[in-house]
Design a protein around this motif. Structure first.
Motif, PDB file in Angstrom:
ATOM      1  N   ARG A 210       5.235  -8.883  -0.844  1.00  0.00           N
ATOM      2  CA  ARG A 210       3.843  -8.768  -0.391  1.00  0.00           C
ATOM      3  C   ARG A 210       3.781  -8.163   1.006  1.00  0.00           C
ATOM      4  O   ARG A 210       2.924  -7.313   1.289  1.00  0.00           O
ATOM      5  CB  ARG A 210       3.166 -10.147  -0.422  1.00  0.00           C
ATOM      6  N   LEU A 211       4.664  -8.607   1.892  1.00  0.00           N
ATOM      7  CA  LEU A 211       4.662  -8.095   3.258  1.00  0.00           C
ATOM      8  C   LEU A 211       5.014  -6.609   3.287  1.00  0.00           C
ATOM      9  O   LEU A 211       4.357  -5.814   3.973  1.00  0.00           O
ATOM     10  CB  LEU A 211       5.648  -8.880   4.118  1.00  0.00           C
ATOM     11  N   LEU A 212       6.041  -6.216   2.532  1.00  0.00           N
ATOM     12  CA  LEU A 212       6.423  -4.804   2.507  1.00  0.00           C
ATOM     13  C   LEU A 212       5.298  -3.935   1.953  1.00  0.00           C
ATOM     14  O   LEU A 212       5.053  -2.829   2.447  1.00  0.00           O
ATOM     15  CB  LEU A 212       7.698  -4.618   1.682  1.00  0.00           C
ATOM     16  N   ALA A 213       4.635  -4.423   0.915  1.00  0.00           N
ATOM     17  CA  ALA A 213       3.516  -3.662   0.357  1.00  0.00           C
ATOM     18  C   ALA A 213       2.423  -3.472   1.417  1.00  0.00           C
ATOM     19  O   ALA A 213       1.851  -2.380   1.551  1.00  0.00           O
ATOM     20  CB  ALA A 213       2.956  -4.382  -0.866  1.00  0.00           C
ATOM     21  N   ARG A 214       2.141  -4.522   2.181  1.00  0.00           N
ATOM     22  CA  ARG A 214       1.110  -4.429   3.227  1.00  0.00           C
ATOM     23  C   ARG A 214       1.544  -3.480   4.337  1.00  0.00           C
ATOM     24  O   ARG A 214       0.757  -2.647   4.792  1.00  0.00           O
ATOM     25  CB  ARG A 214       0.830  -5.819   3.798  1.00  0.00           C
ATOM     26  N   TRP A 215       2.794  -3.595   4.767  1.00  0.00           N
ATOM     27  CA  TRP A 215       3.278  -2.713   5.828  1.00  0.00           C
ATOM     28  C   TRP A 215       3.281  -1.259   5.389  1.00  0.00           C
ATOM     29  O   TRP A 215       2.933  -0.365   6.159  1.00  0.00           O
ATOM     30  CB  TRP A 215       4.682  -3.136   6.255  1.00  0.00           C
ATOM     31  N   ARG A 216       3.681  -0.993   4.160  1.00  0.00           N
ATOM     32  CA  ARG A 216       3.710   0.399   3.688  1.00  0.00           C
ATOM     33  C   ARG A 216       2.304   0.980   3.616  1.00  0.00           C
ATOM     34  O   ARG A 216       2.094   2.154   3.962  1.00  0.00           O
ATOM     35  CB  ARG A 216       4.398   0.467   2.321  1.00  0.00           C
ATOM     36  N   ARG A 217       1.342   0.177   3.174  1.00  0.00           N
ATOM     37  CA  ARG A 217      -0.047   0.658   3.156  1.00  0.00           C
ATOM     38  C   ARG A 217      -0.544   0.906   4.573  1.00  0.00           C
ATOM     39  O   ARG A 217      -1.229   1.899   4.851  1.00  0.00           O
ATOM     40  CB  ARG A 217      -0.957  -0.350   2.447  1.00  0.00           C
ATOM     41  N   ALA A 218      -0.196  -0.014   5.486  1.00  0.00           N
ATOM     42  CA  ALA A 218      -0.627   0.137   6.873  1.00  0.00           C
ATOM     43  C   ALA A 218      -0.010   1.375   7.505  1.00  0.00           C
ATOM     44  O   ALA A 218      -0.698   2.159   8.175  1.00  0.00           O
ATOM     45  CB  ALA A 218      -0.258  -1.108   7.675  1.00  0.00           C
ATOM     46  N   VAL A 219       1.280   1.590   7.309  1.00  0.00           N
ATOM     47  CA  VAL A 219       1.950   2.767   7.870  1.00  0.00           C
ATOM     48  C   VAL A 219       1.330   4.046   7.324  1.00  0.00           C
ATOM     49  O   VAL A 219       1.122   5.022   8.063  1.00  0.00           O
ATOM     50  CB  VAL A 219       3.465   2.711   7.573  1.00  0.00           C
ATOM     51  N   ALA A 220       1.004   4.063   6.033  1.00  0.00           N
ATOM     52  CA  ALA A 220       0.354   5.240   5.447  1.00  0.00           C
ATOM     53  C   ALA A 220      -0.998   5.484   6.100  1.00  0.00           C
ATOM     54  O   ALA A 220      -1.379   6.633   6.351  1.00  0.00           O
ATOM     55  CB  ALA A 220       0.195   5.047   3.940  1.00  0.00           C
ATOM     56  N   GLY A 221      -1.720   4.417   6.378  1.00  0.00           N
ATOM     57  CA  GLY A 221      -3.014   4.562   7.047  1.00  0.00           C
ATOM     58  C   GLY A 221      -2.863   5.027   8.482  1.00  0.00           C
ATOM     59  O   GLY A 221      -3.587   5.925   8.948  1.00  0.00           O
ATOM     60  N   TRP A 222      -1.925   4.438   9.214  1.00  0.00           N
ATOM     61  CA  TRP A 222      -1.700   4.837  10.615  1.00  0.00           C
ATOM     62  C   TRP A 222      -1.281   6.294  10.714  1.00  0.00           C
ATOM     63  O   TRP A 222      -1.604   6.971  11.692  1.00  0.00           O
ATOM     64  CB  TRP A 222      -0.626   3.956  11.246  1.00  0.00           C
ATOM     65  N   ALA A 223      -0.566   6.789   9.715  1.00  0.00           N
ATOM     66  CA  ALA A 223      -0.095   8.180   9.732  1.00  0.00           C
ATOM     67  C   ALA A 223      -1.262   9.170   9.698  1.00  0.00           C
ATOM     68  O   ALA A 223      -1.102  10.334  10.068  1.00  0.00           O
ATOM     69  CB  ALA A 223       0.835   8.443   8.554  1.00  0.00           C
ATOM     70  N   GLU A 224      -2.421   8.713   9.241  1.00  0.00           N
ATOM     71  CA  GLU A 224      -3.600   9.586   9.177  1.00  0.00           C
ATOM     72  C   GLU A 224      -4.324   9.664  10.509  1.00  0.00           C
ATOM     73  O   GLU A 224      -5.229  10.482  10.680  1.00  0.00           O
ATOM     74  CB  GLU A 224      -4.573   9.051   8.111  1.00  0.00           C
ATOM     75  N   GLN A 225      -3.931   8.839  11.479  1.00  0.00           N
ATOM     76  CA  GLN A 225      -4.612   8.779  12.764  1.00  0.00           C
ATOM     77  C   GLN A 225      -3.907   9.693  13.775  1.00  0.00           C
ATOM     78  O   GLN A 225      -2.779  10.144  13.546  1.00  0.00           O
ATOM     79  CB  GLN A 225      -4.624   7.339  13.272  1.00  0.00           C
ATOM     80  N   PRO A 226      -4.575  10.016  14.895  1.00  0.00           N
ATOM     81  CA  PRO A 226      -3.959  10.892  15.903  1.00  0.00           C
ATOM     82  C   PRO A 226      -2.606  10.349  16.373  1.00  0.00           C
ATOM     83  O   PRO A 226      -2.436   9.146  16.572  1.00  0.00           O
ATOM     84  CB  PRO A 226      -4.984  10.891  17.038  1.00  0.00           C
ATOM     85  N   SER A 227      -1.656  11.254  16.538  1.00  0.00           N
ATOM     86  CA  SER A 227      -0.312  10.863  16.960  1.00  0.00           C
ATOM     87  C   SER A 227      -0.319  10.316  18.385  1.00  0.00           C
ATOM     88  O   SER A 227      -1.043  10.821  19.255  1.00  0.00           O
ATOM     89  CB  SER A 227       0.629  12.055  16.862  1.00  0.00           C
ATOM     90  N   LYS A 228       0.477   9.298  18.617  1.00  0.00           N
ATOM     91  CA  LYS A 228       0.650   8.698  19.941  1.00  0.00           C
ATOM     92  C   LYS A 228       2.132   8.383  20.135  1.00  0.00           C
ATOM     93  O   LYS A 228       2.865   8.186  19.158  1.00  0.00           O
ATOM     94  CB  LYS A 228      -0.158   7.405  20.067  1.00  0.00           C
ATOM     95  N   PRO A 229       2.607   8.321  21.383  1.00  0.00           N
ATOM     96  CA  PRO A 229       4.012   7.939  21.599  1.00  0.00           C
ATOM     97  C   PRO A 229       4.265   6.531  21.074  1.00  0.00           C
ATOM     98  O   PRO A 229       3.373   5.682  21.048  1.00  0.00           O
ATOM     99  CB  PRO A 229       4.159   7.999  23.120  1.00  0.00           C
ATOM    100  N   LEU A 230       5.510   6.296  20.650  1.00  0.00           N
ATOM    101  CA  LEU A 230       5.857   4.952  20.180  1.00  0.00           C
ATOM    102  C   LEU A 230       5.742   3.948  21.316  1.00  0.00           C
ATOM    103  O   LEU A 230       5.658   4.319  22.491  1.00  0.00           O
ATOM    104  CB  LEU A 230       7.249   4.939  19.562  1.00  0.00           C
ATOM    105  N   VAL A 231       5.717   2.665  20.983  1.00  0.00           N
ATOM    106  CA  VAL A 231       5.595   1.605  21.978  1.00  0.00           C
ATOM    107  C   VAL A 231       6.973   1.423  22.622  1.00  0.00           C
ATOM    108  O   VAL A 231       7.851   0.757  22.070  1.00  0.00           O
ATOM    109  CB  VAL A 231       5.107   0.295  21.336  1.00  0.00           C
ATOM    110  N   ALA A 232       7.162   2.016  23.787  1.00  0.00           N
ATOM    111  CA  ALA A 232       8.491   2.127  24.380  1.00  0.00           C
ATOM    112  C   ALA A 232       9.105   0.767  24.697  1.00  0.00           C
ATOM    113  O   ALA A 232      10.292   0.548  24.448  1.00  0.00           O
ATOM    114  CB  ALA A 232       8.426   2.983  25.643  1.00  0.00           C
ATOM    115  N   ASP A 233       8.321  -0.147  25.251  1.00  0.00           N
ATOM    116  CA  ASP A 233       8.877  -1.453  25.616  1.00  0.00           C
ATOM    117  C   ASP A 233       9.360  -2.211  24.386  1.00  0.00           C
ATOM    118  O   ASP A 233      10.435  -2.819  24.391  1.00  0.00           O
ATOM    119  CB  ASP A 233       7.838  -2.289  26.369  1.00  0.00           C
ATOM    120  N   LEU A 234       8.565  -2.172  23.334  1.00  0.00           N
ATOM    121  CA  LEU A 234       8.952  -2.865  22.105  1.00  0.00           C
ATOM    122  C   LEU A 234      10.190  -2.213  21.490  1.00  0.00           C
ATOM    123  O   LEU A 234      11.122  -2.902  21.078  1.00  0.00           O
ATOM    124  CB  LEU A 234       7.785  -2.857  21.120  1.00  0.00           C
TER     125      LEU A 234
END
Length: 239
Positions: A151-175
């Motif tokens: 269930r978690l992987l399915a949610r993360w994969r859907r979320a990542v697909a959605g985030w990929a449609e948004q404007p690109s930003k640098p990764l969270v460097a500290d994390l």
């Protein structure tokens, strides 16, 4: 405890050999866990820019590709592997004390299923459950844990697909830096999973930064978190 950044820097390829124990039945996951640990180590070192060559001794393990484990570059005895890879392994990964000598030894604890395999399960959910535990601690994988991971992987994969449609930003460097420090110190994949869980829910981080960070760290986790890119974004994925 193995500290990768201290012991495994250097020139030329790093050679890793995984020693697969003889299985004790279909519910014994120790062999796959040994291969997974070697795979994780290789991914972490490669992320630092050093090439890796891998070898494998012992019986074949089915479904390693489904578990996201890269195939070994050589198989056979340690001597045959050393000949094929151009030198002896610098790291030995095994489920019991390695007595062959030479290099560093990484001992992996036993893993087993607590219930029969579900024919419809996502093998990467099993990988995820193993990643949630330190490689040096025994683990029994339950059906409930695998279902929760799916269930978690399915949610993360859907979320990542959605985030990929948004404007690109640098990764969270500290994390990303904190995650890599844990990986390089002790292959602390459990901490990486926790960090990504916190990042997913952080309303202050742009979607593009979440995408870049998830995609970057999945190069080590190997959970195929980007495989649904191109599908419709999930509701709220632009957070």
């Amino acid at each position: 405890m193995l500290r990768i950044v201290d012991h495994l820097v250097g020139r030329g390829p790093l050679r890793i050999c995984a020693h697969v124990p003889r299985g004790q039945g279909p519910d014994d996951l120790t062999g796959p866990r040994v291969l997974l640990t070697a795979d994780l180590l290789a991914r972490v070192v490669e992320l630092r820019g050093r090439p890796v060559l891998t070898g494998r001794t012992g019986p074949r393990v089915p479904d390693t590709a489904a578990l996201g484990i890269h195939p070994a570059d050589a198989e056979g005895t340690p001597e045959e592997i050393a000949a094929a890879l151009g030198g002896p392994a610098a790291v030995q990964v095994s489920a019991r004390p390695y007595e062959g000598g030479g290099g560093l030894s990484l001992r992996v604890a036993e893993a087993a299923r607590g219930a029969a395999k579900d024919e419809g399960e996502d093998a990467l959910a099993v990988r995820f459950v193993l990643l949630e535990q330190p490689y040096h601690q025994p683990v029994t994988i339950t059906a409930e844990a695998v279902e929760g991971a799916q269930r978690l992987l399915a949610r993360w994969r859907r979320a990542v697909a959605g985030w990929a449609e948004q404007p690109s930003k640098p990764l969270v460097a500290d994390l990303e830096r904190t995650a890599r420090e844990g990986l390089e110190d002790s292959l602390d994949t459990a901490a990486v999973v926790r960090l990504l869980g916190e990042l997913e829910k952080d309303p202050g981080t742009p979607a593009g930064a979440k995408f870049e960070t998830f995609a970057r760290l999945d190069r080590v986790l190997g959970l195929e978190l980007t495989r649904e890119i191109g599908t419709a974004p999930v509701e709220g994925a632009g957070a």
